[in-house]
Write a protein that holds these residues in place. Structure first.
Motif, PDB file in Angstrom:
ATOM      1  N   LEU A 157    -107.939  33.284  97.254  1.00 40.44           N
ATOM      2  CA  LEU A 157    -108.440  32.498  96.132  1.00 40.44           C
ATOM      3  C   LEU A 157    -108.525  31.037  96.548  1.00 40.44           C
ATOM      4  O   LEU A 157    -107.553  30.470  97.040  1.00 40.44           O
ATOM      5  N   GLY A 215    -103.489  35.485  89.263  1.00 36.51           N
ATOM      6  CA  GLY A 215    -103.854  34.973  90.594  1.00 36.51           C
ATOM      7  C   GLY A 215    -102.917  35.498  91.671  1.00 36.51           C
ATOM      8  O   GLY A 215    -103.351  35.957  92.727  1.00 36.51           O
ATOM      9  N   TYR A 244    -106.931  31.160  88.159  1.00 38.04           N
ATOM     10  CA  TYR A 244    -107.881  32.218  87.850  1.00 38.04           C
ATOM     11  C   TYR A 244    -108.217  32.254  86.345  1.00 38.04           C
ATOM     12  O   TYR A 244    -107.336  32.284  85.510  1.00 38.04           O
TER      13      TYR A 244
END
Ligand SMILES: Cc1cc2nc3c(=O)[nH]c(=O)nc-3n(C[C@H](O)[C@H](O)[C@H](O)COP(=O)(O)OP(=O)(O)OC[C@H]3O[C@@H](n4cnc5c(N)ncnc54)[C@H](O)[C@@H]3O)c2cc1C
Ligand code: SF4
Ligand code: SF4
Lengths: 427, 436
Positions: free
Chosen positions: A199, A189, A175
């Motif tokens: 994700l 994340g 992320y």
């Protein structure tokens, strides 16, 4: 003196207020298309989530503007004529200026994907986008967001608050990895995943699909995975909002080109905030700064110059902050995703995986370069002071308590941090 | 292919316990109504049991979702819900609470059955039959505890919030409910050690002092306690910690506002106009109570020769207007419409005194962290005292306001970690942040 400011965002408004503080005679007019009154763009997400109403996001009450004799016009500026110093509004009105400030902010990036204009596909920058999002997300259950940056995660939180399942497509392997070091990127994340956000790293959008030619039905990633969704958020950054200036004679590249005084190539025309691009920059600084804080500082600097006290814009020591669901993030100084050869980095993370600390410093003289804090609040004055004074890392670690800004009764993580640092030294 | 279960499972889970919780609380209210109509008199133990069990269980079950969430303060949907955004439900609750106060204060005979239903507890605790004030105290304490648990669930990521809530729950239950009851049981004067003049205005009225002194050593201690707390402890504590030591950690009015009132804190008016009204009103009440007290003493010193009954009339007026109408009916009944601290903000003379200390002579302030404010407005929105916190924060100024009760919510909800409640040196507390 007749001053016109285009754009009532933080930049334009800060400039207007500060001009009024220094000059009680000037005529000040602020023209903006999005809303009559200044509101806080950074609070868009909270309106959607029901934390605040639009009214609550206005930093000044409505009487403030007439009291300070700042004229507000809600209109779009279509044309700028630099010869006779005038602008034209969408209602054909023509206004003359002595000095003109361009603070037109940004628009969201688009990449010309087929399907980008389908219902349910959108970006998030302004109030109109927010209204659209309200419509696009009523009674839906799944969404995809492209882009793993700050607005992307805000959008994820917004959708999540309405119990819409969210999948984020992130080009990098973690992320916000183009701004954060691996550890922090991973920690954040993990936190997003705990909230149920899916994700997909190393993943880019390939295709947007529709069945009825009206609204989005699914997307296809570059790995040829199909993900069904009723909403597709595109949060792949913003760019200066300068279309109406194309043939005005003003020097434009990505943004409106300005010097260190925020002057454009044309006398009496200035630009600041998200829409401005600096011609010369120091190493490590970005030519275009798209932040609330920088907009505010530029607006203030420019007010000085316009009022006759020519002032150089100085970014000062870098800082920023953000929030990722429940995790607050603060950074001071330049902490790069990867340190250079001359640098060293000390990183500490709490067992709970929600709190972390990083200090980067120069290998040679051990002077501090910058900090990342997650789940810790830290005093900006102290961090700035230490960075400016090039304090050594040992001093910094020993004195962390001075800068601690967590609410009373919180755990004193600085003790653990110091212990971990000293243990590392011994090993 | 798509996993929707995740998104769907959560709300229904949350909703279920909230439905059960709300139903149980409704059942408790129903029982209270039936009791009030007379059943409470004949079957007091049964109805007492039902009301307590339903309301406590309902409150607990209602709070479960807050404890299940990942810690972190979530104000989702507050501005959308008619219950919290001055919608129909809010008005309904407001009318219900206002009406209840009016009946309780001036028509308690309508509540006779309900009062009788409290007899079992009253006899155990106080050795004496219940009356309207015991009923009120019981419900009040219940509300603080039940809604206090909800509060702790919601704000449990912030230890300051948890501790101060435990503290007000403790003071309400112990100092404002159990201890006064036990004192009665021991044939001592009913005394509230957590309330002082001028909030509990009669504690410095000549009549009360005479009465206490005549009731023996404990009474003398109570008078001493009241004087020490008002004139010595209050200034010292407020100098060191700000008015919050009382308003957000001890006071029963604060306790109700912070627990029962928490869902409504955003409804306080933040305008400059409201601030002006507030300053006039709260300081007028302070003047009123000081004057009343002074007149009573003057009168008692002169044995009623100069003022006759006038000072008594004055104190009756104060009791009716401020003690009952303002602090009770309006102060609590209007929570859902005007926010949770109407009384504390516009009416409380104790808050006025503490506020003057806090503003002019105290180490307390809310510090603003440099230039980190993004002017989002969460702090101002959730300040129950209607302080426009953002106006200070965005200028890099510290917040030093007489009315701030130090609840710490502005700091807790700030998404950028900009605000912190601190007790630091008095010097420089008004200095603001300047970038170098
Ligand atoms: C959702 C979101 C969250 C954000 N969160 C943060 C954050 O947490 N921290 C942070 O530092 N930054 C954040 N930002 C970025 C920050 O909001 C911007 O950098 C900042 O608002 C830019 O301010 P500005 O005044 O330069 O431009 P803007 O705020 O964009 O204002 C420009 C105004 O000019 C008007 N305008 C443009 N062209 C014309 C025209 N031709 N005629 C009339 N009017 C015109 C526009 O309608 C607009 O209202 C966020 C941005 C978004 C979208
Ligand atoms: S909540 Fe924090 S960031 Fe938002 S306006 Fe208040 S101080 Fe500023
Ligand atoms: S300013 Fe902050 S601490 Fe003070 S009353 Fe308001 S929300 Fe509470």
């Amino acid at each position: 003196m007749n001053i016109i400011i285009i754009g009532n965002g933080i930049t334009g408004i800060t400039c207007a207020r500060n001009i009024r503080k220094k000059n009680s005679d000037a005529t000040i007019t602020v023209i903006s298309e999005e809303s009559k009154h200044f509101y806080s763009r950074t609070a868009l997400m909270y309106i959607y989530m029901g934390h605040m109403k639009y009214e609550n996001t206005k930093p000044y009450e409505d009487w403030f503007w007439s009291k300070n004799r700042i004229n507000l016009i809600q209109a779009t500026v279509n044309h700028l004529n630099t010869e006779d110093k005038s602008i034209q509004l969408d209602d054909e009105r023509i206004l003359n200026y002595d000095k003109l400030v361009l603070a037109t902010g940004s628009i969201s990036n688009k990449f010309g994907f087929p399907g980008e204009d389908l219902n349910g596909v959108q970006a998030l920058y302004n109030l109109q986008d927010l209204q659209k999002m309200e419509k696009n997300t009523s009674n839906i259950s799944s969404a995809v967001i492209v882009g793993g940056g700050l607005i992307g995660v805000e959008m994820a939180e917004m959708l999540h608050s309405r119990n819409i399942s969210v999948t984020m497509l992130i080009r990098e392997n973690a992320y916000w990895a183009n701004a954060l070091p691996q550890e922090e990127a991973q920690l954040i994340g993990n936190h997003l995943q705990k909230h149920g956000i899916k994700l997909k790293f190393n993943t880019e959008l390939k295709e947007i699909r529709t069945i009825d030619q009206l609204s989005v039905h699914s997307i296809v990633t570059q790995q040829d995975e199909t993900i069904y969704c009723q909403f597709l958020g595109i949060t792949t950054g913003v760019k200066p909002n300068i279309n109406f200036l194309k043939n005005s004679g003003i020097d434009i590249e990505k943004g409106i080109v300005v010097n260190e005084f925020l002057e454009t190539n044309i006398p009496d025309i200035f630009a600041a905030g998200d829409c401005a691009q600096f011609r010369f920059i120091k190493t490590g600084e970005a030519p275009i700064e798209q932040l609330w804080y920088t907009g505010k500082m530029q607006g203030e600097t420019l007010a000085n110059t316009i009022c006759g006290n020519k002032t150089t814009y100085d970014r000062g020591i870098w800082f920023n902050s953000a929030k990722f669901f429940d995790l607050e993030f603060q950074t001071y100084g330049k902490v790069l995703p990867e340190i250079t050869h001359e640098q060293e980095s000390f990183y500490w993370e709490h067992e709970n995986g929600k709190i972390s600390f990083r200090a980067n410093y120069n290998r040679s003289d051990r002077s501090i370069i910058g900090f990342n804090f997650i789940g810790i609040r830290f005093r900006q004055v102290i961090a700035e002071h230490w960075i400016r004074e090039q304090k050594q890392i040992e001093y910094v670690i020993d004195n962390l308590k001075q800068g601690w800004f967590d609410p009373e009764f919180s755990d004193s993580h600085y003790k653990k941090i110091a212990k971990s640092f000293n243990d590392n030294l011994i090993n | 292919m798509q996993d929707h279960s995740l998104s769907l499972a959560k709300p229904s889970e949350g909703l279920l316990s909230q439905k059960i919780g709300a139903s149980l609380i409704a059942a408790a209210i129903l029982c209270a109504i039936i009791a009030a109509f007379g059943q409470g008199e004949t079957q007091s133990v049964l109805f007492f049991g039902l009301i307590i069990v339903f309301s406590v269980a309902g409150g607990m079950i209602f709070s479960i979702p807050y404890f299940k969430e990942i810690p972190g303060i979530k104000n989702n949907g507050i501005m959308h819900s008619p219950a919290t955004n001055r919608g129909g439900i809010a008005w309904g609750i407001g009318i219900l609470m206002t009406g209840f106060y009016i009946i309780l204060y001036w028509f308690p005979n309508y509540l006779e059955g309900l009062i009788r239903a409290m007899d079992p507890l009253s006899i155990i605790l106080r050795n004496k039959a219940s009356d309207q004030w015991f009923l009120y105290g019981t419900l009040y304490t219940l509300a603080v505890i039940i809604m206090g648990i909800r509060f702790i669930g919601k704000y449990r990521s912030n230890r300051y919030q948890v501790l101060r809530t435990l503290s007000v729950m403790f003071f309400q239950l112990g100092f404002a409910f159990l201890i006064p009851a036990f004192l009665l049981k021991l044939n001592q004067p009913e005394f509230y050690f957590s309330y002082f003049w001028p909030l509990k205005y009669s504690y410095l009225f000549p009549n009360d002092i005479d009465y206490l002194i005549q009731s023996g050593n404990i009474g003398v201690f109570m008078v001493f306690w009241g004087l020490v707390m008002t004139f010595i402890a209050t200034p010292i504590l407020t100098y060191n910690y700000g008015k919050r030591w009382y308003c957000s950690w001890v006071c029963g009015c604060g306790a109700l506002a912070e627990t029962l009132g928490d869902p409504y804190r955003q409804n306080s008016n933040k305008s400059l106009q409201a601030w002006k009204v507030e300053r006039w009103m709260v300081h007028s009440v302070l003047v009123f109570v000081v004057l009343t007290t002074a007149l009573l003493w003057l009168n008692s010193w002169k044995n009623g020769t100069i003022l006759g009954d006038a000072s008594g009339l004055f104190s009756q007026c104060y009791g009716f207007l401020i003690g009952s109408v303002f602090s009770g009916v309006i102060g609590t009944g209007f929570y859902p419409i005007m926010g949770s601290r109407i009384w504390c903000r516009f009416g409380c003379p104790m808050a006025a005194i503490l506020g003057l200390f806090q503003r002019f002579k105290s180490k307390f302030r809310i510090t603003t962290n440099g230039g980190q404010c993004i002017s989002c407005g969460n702090c101002s929105t959730y300040c129950e005292m209607g302080i426009d916190v953002r106006a200070y924060a965005q200028k890099g100024e510290n917040i030093i306001r007489a009315s701030c009760v130090g609840c710490g919510i502005c700091s807790a909800v700030c998404p950028r970690g900009v605000l912190n409640l601190e007790n630091l040196a008095e010097e420089g507390r008004f200095e603001s942040y300047k970038r170098q």
